[in-house]
Design a protein around this motif. Sequence first.
Motif, PDB file in Angstrom:
ATOM      1  N   SER A 325      -5.596 -17.880 -20.917  1.00 16.31           N
ATOM      2  CA  SER A 325      -4.313 -18.555 -20.739  1.00 16.31           C
ATOM      3  C   SER A 325      -3.683 -18.162 -19.416  1.00 16.31           C
ATOM      4  N   ALA A 326      -3.062 -19.154 -18.764  1.00 21.73           N
ATOM      5  CA  ALA A 326      -2.386 -18.884 -17.497  1.00 21.73           C
ATOM      6  C   ALA A 326      -1.089 -18.139 -17.754  1.00 21.73           C
ATOM      7  N   ILE A 327      -0.706 -17.286 -16.802  1.00 24.91           N
ATOM      8  CA  ILE A 327       0.557 -16.570 -16.912  1.00 24.91           C
ATOM      9  C   ILE A 327       1.375 -16.838 -15.668  1.00 24.91           C
ATOM     10  N   ASN A 328       2.640 -16.525 -15.717  1.00 30.70           N
ATOM     11  CA  ASN A 328       3.470 -16.557 -14.522  1.00 30.70           C
ATOM     12  C   ASN A 328       4.246 -15.258 -14.451  1.00 30.70           C
ATOM     13  N   SER A 329       5.063 -15.151 -13.414  1.00 30.25           N
ATOM     14  CA  SER A 329       5.707 -13.870 -13.145  1.00 30.25           C
ATOM     15  C   SER A 329       6.600 -13.400 -14.283  1.00 30.25           C
ATOM     16  N   SER A 330       7.156 -14.343 -15.062  1.00 31.97           N
ATOM     17  CA  SER A 330       8.054 -13.926 -16.139  1.00 31.97           C
ATOM     18  C   SER A 330       7.317 -13.186 -17.239  1.00 31.97           C
ATOM     19  N   ASP A 331       5.981 -13.372 -17.331  1.00 29.91           N
ATOM     20  CA  ASP A 331       5.208 -12.667 -18.348  1.00 29.91           C
ATOM     21  C   ASP A 331       4.926 -11.229 -17.958  1.00 29.91           C
ATOM     22  N   CYS A 332       5.251 -10.847 -16.735  1.00 26.85           N
ATOM     23  CA  CYS A 332       4.894  -9.532 -16.234  1.00 26.85           C
ATOM     24  C   CYS A 332       6.087  -8.593 -16.121  1.00 26.85           C
ATOM     25  N   THR A 333       7.227  -8.978 -16.617  1.00 24.63           N
ATOM     26  CA  THR A 333       8.417  -8.150 -16.455  1.00 24.63           C
ATOM     27  C   THR A 333       8.289  -6.862 -17.256  1.00 24.63           C
ATOM     28  N   ALA A 334       8.497  -5.724 -16.588  1.00 25.70           N
ATOM     29  CA  ALA A 334       8.480  -4.439 -17.286  1.00 25.70           C
ATOM     30  C   ALA A 334       9.735  -4.320 -18.151  1.00 25.70           C
ATOM     31  N   PRO A 335       9.638  -3.630 -19.282  1.00 24.34           N
ATOM     32  CA  PRO A 335      10.815  -3.513 -20.159  1.00 24.34           C
ATOM     33  C   PRO A 335      11.920  -2.693 -19.513  1.00 24.34           C
ATOM     34  N   SER A 336      13.114  -2.878 -20.015  1.00 26.06           N
ATOM     35  CA  SER A 336      14.269  -2.145 -19.505  1.00 26.06           C
ATOM     36  C   SER A 336      14.039  -0.643 -19.653  1.00 26.06           C
ATOM     37  N   GLY A 337      14.347   0.095 -18.608  1.00 27.53           N
ATOM     38  CA  GLY A 337      14.167   1.543 -18.624  1.00 27.53           C
ATOM     39  C   GLY A 337      12.856   2.009 -18.042  1.00 27.53           C
ATOM     40  N   SER A 338      11.901   1.083 -17.820  1.00 24.22           N
ATOM     41  CA  SER A 338      10.614   1.459 -17.243  1.00 24.22           C
ATOM     42  C   SER A 338      10.777   1.775 -15.763  1.00 24.22           C
ATOM     43  N   VAL A 339      10.005   2.724 -15.274  1.00 22.00           N
ATOM     44  CA  VAL A 339      10.027   3.055 -13.849  1.00 22.00           C
ATOM     45  C   VAL A 339       9.053   2.178 -13.078  1.00 22.00           C
ATOM     46  N   TYR A 340       8.372   1.261 -13.767  1.00 20.92           N
ATOM     47  CA  TYR A 340       7.389   0.391 -13.127  1.00 20.92           C
ATOM     48  C   TYR A 340       7.959  -1.017 -12.979  1.00 20.92           C
ATOM     49  N   ASP A 341       7.445  -1.739 -11.983  1.00 23.43           N
ATOM     50  CA  ASP A 341       7.960  -3.080 -11.704  1.00 23.43           C
ATOM     51  C   ASP A 341       7.431  -4.127 -12.674  1.00 23.43           C
ATOM     52  N   SER A 342       6.164  -4.004 -13.075  1.00 24.93           N
ATOM     53  CA  SER A 342       5.516  -5.056 -13.850  1.00 24.93           C
ATOM     54  C   SER A 342       4.707  -4.457 -14.991  1.00 24.93           C
ATOM     55  N   GLN A 343       4.421  -5.290 -15.984  1.00 24.64           N
ATOM     56  CA  GLN A 343       3.683  -4.802 -17.156  1.00 24.64           C
ATOM     57  C   GLN A 343       3.016  -5.971 -17.872  1.00 24.64           C
ATOM     58  N   ILE A 344       1.779  -5.752 -18.335  1.00 22.01           N
ATOM     59  CA  ILE A 344       1.076  -6.717 -19.173  1.00 22.01           C
ATOM     60  C   ILE A 344       0.451  -5.970 -20.340  1.00 22.01           C
ATOM     61  N   THR A 345       0.105  -6.710 -21.388  1.00 17.72           N
ATOM     62  CA  THR A 345      -0.591  -6.141 -22.543  1.00 17.72           C
ATOM     63  C   THR A 345      -1.982  -6.739 -22.607  1.00 17.72           C
ATOM     64  N   MET A 346      -2.998  -5.885 -22.642  1.00 19.34           N
ATOM     65  CA  MET A 346      -4.394  -6.321 -22.638  1.00 19.34           C
ATOM     66  C   MET A 346      -4.980  -6.072 -24.017  1.00 19.34           C
ATOM     67  N   ALA A 347      -5.338  -7.149 -24.725  1.00 15.71           N
ATOM     68  CA  ALA A 347      -5.870  -7.039 -26.079  1.00 15.71           C
ATOM     69  C   ALA A 347      -7.383  -7.182 -26.057  1.00 15.71           C
ATOM     70  N   SER A 348      -8.066  -6.468 -26.948  1.00  9.37           N
ATOM     71  CA  SER A 348      -9.503  -6.650 -27.103  1.00  9.37           C
ATOM     72  C   SER A 348      -9.743  -7.872 -27.964  1.00  9.37           C
ATOM     73  N   ALA A 349     -10.923  -8.452 -27.821  1.00  8.67           N
ATOM     74  CA  ALA A 349     -11.251  -9.631 -28.621  1.00  8.67           C
ATOM     75  C   ALA A 349     -11.700  -9.238 -30.017  1.00  8.67           C
TER      76      ALA A 349
END
Length: 725
Positions: A325-349
């Motif tokens: 599935s395609a993603i865009n920048s809004s899917d990469c927002t790190a949660p509030s309080g994180s010291v990182y700029d971006s975040q994704i979740t990688m699931a196994s099949a």
Amino acid sequence: MVGSNAVIGQVSANGLVQEYALTSKSNSGILPTDTNSVTDGVFAPGDDSSALTFTIPVTFGEVGIKAGVENNIIWAYGGAESISYHDARDENTVVLTLSTATDDTAVSNTASSTAESSLSDTLTSTAVPAQTDSPAGTNRIVLDNGGPLFDYTINDTHLTGTATLPQVVGWLAIGFGPGGMVGSTAVVGQAGPAESGSVSRRRQGQTGVEGTSTVSQYNLTTKREAGVVQSDVNGVSDGNFATDADAASTVLSFTIPLQFGTTNLVADTASANNLIWAYGEGDTIAYHDGRGEQAVTLSSAGTEAPSTVNIPTTEEPIADPSAGSAINSSDCTAPSGSVYDSQITMASAGNGLSVTFAWTLDSNAGTLNVQAVSESSVGWLGIGFGETVGEMVPANAVVGQMSDQSVVSYALLAQSQNGVQPTTSNEVVADGSASIASADSSNAGATGTIITFSVPVSFVPGLEDGGETYIIWARGSGDIAQHSPKDQGSYTINLSTCVGQVTSGGFDTALLHSHGIMMALAWMLFVPLAISASALRPAYTQVLGPNKSMWWFHSHRLFNTLAILLATAAFVVAFWLSTEDFVNTHQKLGLAVMIIMWLQPLNAFIRPHIRANGEKRSTLRILWEVLHRALGYGAVSMAIVNVYLGLDEAFADDWLYIAFGVYVGVFVATFLAMYAYYLFFYKGDSKLMNSSIPQDRNTLEHNSVEQSIVEGVSGPKVESMYADM
């Protein structure tokens, strides 16, 4: 950047100039304000320059704009038609003078742009890249993406060039090559220690600092620092590298032959030369954000600037419709309080277990800062960056082990434990950490197994060029070891823009298991049974009686048919699973045994018939028997080896290896024992066996299978029973 408000003009906005709030350094943090306070906004992109004109209130943003005191101004631009990650950016402190519209104040900064503004109750400003004429008799190329101005002349033998960068840097390079960094030859000026044959200069404009500079020829063999190799022969003459802090500029001048390294420079041919440029802050060559590439026309006439064709260094990734599935920048927002700029979740099949991957690109340090969190407590967790979508090999990886809480970089050379080798030196820049933790304020809610690390961007294939990054991950219990498909996965994403095509989760576990089960049944059960039916055909007469002596042939044909159907289906599944065809030993050996399997029925169909009763077999028949037997035994032997390799490919559990060994051992021992018994000890009941011989010899003359039974069981030697296996 963060906390500022900005006026942005972009091609994709169809002329709209909009106010944005900059809440983070990722794309998702650049948000249009609810109310656009910009008036009279005009964005005018051009071939050689672009202009942005606007009027804003002095209450602009959270801090506003003040006259007579210092204001912080930031600027940025990019080659894409919409906002994305960019190298060209800077900030300045300026004093804006309260004046009438005719009393303008010019403000210059270190990024080669100028701003004209007037301040009353509003600020009216026009920002355009600074343009100056090239020196008389020379040509000028305005390099894209914040690159230097390049003035040059070219004749039949040499190119003389001057690159001017509107900021002070430690080194500056201009190169020519086939396209891209690797394979190019470059002129590099740097403010490091002088070397033999180099040109020594004082670094100008830096009072009290005495230094030397070098201008030399370098061969660019890889994208790593070790691949930037100074040439044995320096083809650069009249080299000069100088900086001027007062003028905020760096100048590199040189003369090179048209045959420069492996590159042949061509004059007066449209876009025939690939020019690359780069610069860095340190006094020696190191990883850098400032870089670009263009296809240029080098004009031998000293007139206006020649045409250029931009080769983007941060292209939009091409989406594979089947990849995920395609993603865009809004899917990469790190949660509030994180010291990182971006975040994704990688699931196994496999079973839905996931790994969270949070990151920040630190352009100043040239590093990728990462936190990876496994939702379950494990013994080790690894994050890799591969060269091929979804593939473990080859790749660079960082592995955190809980036993000693170490975080170490590895080179992934093969899909086995021996192929996971620590790098010569640990590429992890900052002290990495590995721990099992519960959610708290320090990790912004992360639970499970956590590893944090920073690596140079050169450690991540594709990141330096702004392209896609192929992330792989794996985890397991204990120390580093092979792991099941449910504990691995992959993701494809552009870490700079957080826009791209995502490939989730490693192998499809169900398909992987079906491939393995069908191949194992085909090659370890049905093919051995088919061979046994032919090799042990006296057993059919002994056990079933003389009237069932033909059943060995029916069994042989049935078992082979089942094996071919299952193996062919498994082969199709293998194509579905694999991203590349026949690149490793398991795939190549699998193709070989499948070709033999598909040829064996044809081989049996065209077999030479045996002759009438009492006649010797022909030479052709003997050769066919040897070939048919050799291919059958050879194929099943290779296939069994390949099943073992398949277990390695699937990172099978230890009990499967044990079961494999026990099964093969028992089957082979049983087959050899029975074969020896019927070959050397079993004489049979000749009276009973002879009674099974049909009397119609004419019928048998055209049936090689039945004829072989007749000759086999009636002949004086038991060995003759194996003549047409």
